[in-house]
Design an enzyme around this catalytic site. Structure first.
Site, PDB file in Angstrom:
ATOM      1  CE  LYS A  13      28.262  52.176  71.880  1.00  0.00           C
ATOM      2  NZ  LYS A  13      27.617  51.102  73.192  1.00  0.00           N
TER       3      LYS A  13
ATOM      4  CE  LYS B 272      35.051  47.898  66.636  1.00  0.00           C
ATOM      5  NZ  LYS B 272      34.810  47.540  67.749  1.00  0.00           N
TER       6      LYS B 272
ATOM      7  CE  LYS C  71      26.243  41.411  65.707  1.00  0.00           C
ATOM      8  NZ  LYS C  71      27.129  40.716  66.450  1.00  0.00           N
TER       9      LYS C  71
END
Length: 341
Positions: A110, A197, A200
């Protein structure tokens, strides 16, 4: 007595089929077998750059979406309505090592995403320490089981380490060590690029909303990537190999509860008589059939949003009683003062 299950989900926007089949459907199914508590963890959503107004809207939208697909409202809480989570998070932060935190792979992933997407590359300390708050989310309810995906097993191990360290330091057996609850959950890929995968963050064409208009759903499925029809034969099985795109469409069909249709289409594929247009039509029809009751239920809930909010505030207050009791006992064990002591 039924075992306690705890799982949490971040309010990061509209629920898509990957979220539903990968986690939320499991939430619904587990309710018949276990005592379940499910949290919408808005504090965790603050660890990445966000908009305050959107966070509140997303939190309530996720609550309504969870209820619409069958999660019982009495099993739901909103994290920011239960401040004991963050207080226990501080206590646990004093029991987690810096080394443990630096080994968290999600922080690395992240952080890299923030650097790529943000101009100032600001990485919050909250992103670094949020696995400790996650441990508090789990342990404050003394959960026996936590249903998690493989990408979250490292965080559950941290929760177990903290529980063990707490018990050892204070010579107690207070905290139960939560166990991973592995369940069969299909991995849904993007229909636009089946090598990645459904997400969004990848862009609009890479995800299909659970509550999307049925025409849009159908259009996305009918434009799904399959293959060019030149897949090689497997020498061992004597059958033609299946592309990631076709496999993903069949996975979606099976996840919708159409096991018989899935098996029939697999046979047609290996016979060489499957038409991909027909496959896409069958998958689109199955998804629309499954999601239509969800859309109808969500519309009903949105029509009386005030009642939903009151219901979830009440369920959060009820669930909070357990968190309050745990925190009182933890403060007693650790030598801290309780307000009423």
């Amino acid at each position: 007595m039924k075992k306690q299950v705890l799982s949490c989900i971040q309010p990061t926007g509209e629920m898509h089929l990957g979220n539903y089949f990968g986690a939320v459907k499991n939430y619904v199914d587990l309710q018949s077998e276990y005592n379940c508590i499910y949290g919408v963890v808005d504090y965790h959503a603050m660890t990445m750059p966000y908009d305050a107004k959107k966070l509140r809207l997303n939190t309530w939208d996720l609550i309504i979406s969870l209820m619409a697909v069958g999660v019982k409202p009495e099993n739901l809480f909103i994290q920011s309505l239960i401040p004991e989570h963050t207080e226990l998070g501080w206590i646990f932060g004093c029991m987690a090592s810096y080394g443990e935190m630096t080994r968290m792979t999600q922080f690395k992933d992240k952080s890299l995403k923030v650097k790529e997407e943000s101009k100032d590359s600001f990485i919050s300390a909250g992103l670094f320490t949020y696995p400790v708050l996650q441990a508090a989310d789990i342990l404050i309810y003394k959960a026996d089981y936590v249903p998690v995906g493989k990408d979250q097993t490292q965080h559950l191990e941290l929760s177990r380490n903290i529980a063990q360290r707490f018990n050892s330091q204070f010579k107690t057996e207070y905290f139960v060590l939560p166990e991973i609850l592995y369940t069969e959950t299909p991995k849904i890929a993007s229909t636009a690029d089946p090598t990645r995968k459904m997400s969004k963050s990848a862009g609009e064409k890479h995800w299909i909303g659970v509550f999307a208009d049925e025409k849009r759903m159908t259009k996305q499925i009918k434009s799904a990537v399959t293959d060019a029809g030149d897949m090689p034969f497997n020498q061992e099985t004597g059958k033609r190999e299946m592309s990631a795109g076709v496999t993903n469409l069949l996975q979606l069909l099976k996840a919708c509860g159409k096991a018989k249709e899935h098996d029939e289409i697999v046979d047609l594929y290996h016979e060489g008589s499957l038409r991909y247009g027909d496959l896409k039509g069958i998958v689109a029809e199955a998804i629309v059939e499954m999601t239509t009751p969800f859309r109808e239920r969500k519309a009903e809930l949105l029509a009386d949003k005030k009642a939903v909010k009151n219901q979830i505030k009440a369920s959060s207050a009820e669930i909070r009683k357990t968190a309050q009791q745990t925190l009182r006992e933890v403060k007693e064990i650790t030598g801290l003062l309780n307000v009423k002591a």
